[in-house]
Design an enzyme around this catalytic site. Sequence first.
Site, PDB file in Angstrom:
ATOM      1  NE  ARG A 262      -3.530  -2.427   2.596  1.00  0.00           N
ATOM      2  CZ  ARG A 262      -4.422  -2.706   3.486  1.00  0.00           C
ATOM      3  NH1 ARG A 262      -4.441  -1.788   4.477  1.00  0.00           N
ATOM      4  NH2 ARG A 262      -4.884  -3.848   3.411  1.00  0.00           N
ATOM      5  NE  ARG A 277      -0.092   4.329   9.226  1.00  0.00           N
ATOM      6  CZ  ARG A 277      -1.434   3.936   9.336  1.00  0.00           C
ATOM      7  NH1 ARG A 277      -2.025   3.724   8.199  1.00  0.00           N
ATOM      8  NH2 ARG A 277      -2.144   4.058  10.298  1.00  0.00           N
ATOM      9  CD  GLU A 349      -7.547  -2.011  11.871  1.00  0.00           C
ATOM     10  OE1 GLU A 349      -7.670  -0.801  12.050  1.00  0.00           O
ATOM     11  OE2 GLU A 349      -7.779  -2.538  10.873  1.00  0.00           O
ATOM     12  CB  SER A 352     -10.182  -5.166   9.991  1.00  0.00           C
ATOM     13  OG  SER A 352     -11.340  -4.382   9.991  1.00  0.00           O
ATOM     14  NE  ARG A 390      -0.512  -2.132  11.752  1.00  0.00           N
ATOM     15  CZ  ARG A 390      -1.601  -1.228  11.546  1.00  0.00           C
ATOM     16  NH1 ARG A 390      -2.876  -1.487  12.123  1.00  0.00           N
ATOM     17  NH2 ARG A 390      -1.474  -0.421  10.885  1.00  0.00           N
TER      18      ARG A 390
END
Length: 422
Positions: A262, A277, A349, A352, A390
């Site tokens: 991304r 990130r 987070e 999800s 993460r």
Amino acid sequence: MLDIKQLRRRPDDFKRALGRRGLDAPLDEFIELDRKLREVIAESEEKKAWRNRASGEIAAARRAGIDATDKIKASRKLGEMIKALDLMARDIEKQLDDIVLELPNPPLDDVPDGADESGNVQVRAWGSPAGFDFKPRPHWEIGASLDIIDQERGSKVAESRFTLLKGAGARLERALINFFLNLHTTEHGYTELFPPILINSESMRGTGQLSKFAGQEMYKLRDDDLYLNPTAEVPVTNIYRDEILAEEDLPVYVTAYLPSFRREAGAAGRDTRGLIRQHQFNKVELVKFVRPETSSGELEALTLNAEEVLKRLELPFRTVSLCAGDLGFAAAKTYDLEVWLPSYSGYKEISSCSNFLDFQARRLNIRYRSGGGKPRFVHTLNGSGLAVGRTFAAIIENYQNEDGSVTVPEALKDYMGMERIG
RNA sequence: GGAGAGGUGGCAGAGUUGGUUGAAUGCGGCGGUCUCGAAAACCGUUGUGCCUCUACCCGGGGCACCGAGGGUUCGAAUCCCUCCCUCUCCGCCA
């Protein structure tokens, strides 16, 4: 994509539901365009029927040796009118698409109200954050001093937000992937897939990644109609695009490890340090194709499958139900799993899990045949199980020792071939 | 990368001198007859989407779909153009 027939029938219900997302949907405009479209289609089809009949008559006349010049002339004129009508229909259709494709999924009734993140509701928590009798360090510091995370060299090879893992770090990344996949395939009943990492635009559109706003996030290849995978949800959900599945094949549970890419456009300055990130990150995805009646329960089960990973790793986490205003575009309901990160002094987070109902399936045209009857759209769900980077960070931080070493979680010892790093 | 072949209904496989071909035929699937039951045999049936009529379903009428998009024509699975994909041979490589 929403059901246009439903939209036509009860626009006020949709207006209200979408309003919960803080959206004022242009449904009046939609209804008007839709009405006009059907008018044009009806006229065009009527003329086509006429032309078809005339063609048959011309053929018959020719066979009988009768002159049909006048019929041919009339038919030619009809053809021009049809062409104009079809052009008009296509134009209206385009306008309708522009509206419908930008309409998000209405939230399910049990989704909490709220405009943003602050409206999310914790539904449960597991474990309790460990107290340290020394000052805990963030994972990027530990990783650097153990020489298992090398961000400078990652940047040297690519650019910032790319990381080089070394030694036990690389091993830990691989251990996590294997552990996740083994758990989901052997204990949770998922079938493992390894899809392509480059994805064409049709697949990207199908899952909604290529809409007007989201297109910025993807890495696009210059010379081909291909994108780098932004999340395994895309290639995996697309495997059944334009297919009709047999009812007895449902539910389908699949899991896939896949590197994800991304651009993180608009995230400048956020989470700049460490593994939280990155432009390239690993993720194990869980995807389900199910019968509509079961999707609500399937979301609960899928969320528990993801939670199980954190429990096995003995990482404290909480599960929150996203409020209407915080839901993603295609989701009707979402649970976020948040893991405890000492460096954030809070939860971050890490997964999800969403139920899309038939929203994705309609756009992707994934159906199943119920009994001997008409095909119906399946419901799709997905969730991370889990984001590897993460999880890596959470392990380093939660399992750190005062001497700078990191204890390997019990569940990973066999995968790591060691009990501690450093 | 070079050369060639091909993409038709769930599958197999006809149809390319353009005209009741949504598409023969076989298999599979579904329903029925027969049977104590089953098999075999025989009969029937069997795509999807959209528009429209009726109050939704069922059903009726219409339009579209033979890899995708465009073109020629009164009319195209059948002719032309572009693209995509698959297969075979050669080259190259993991």
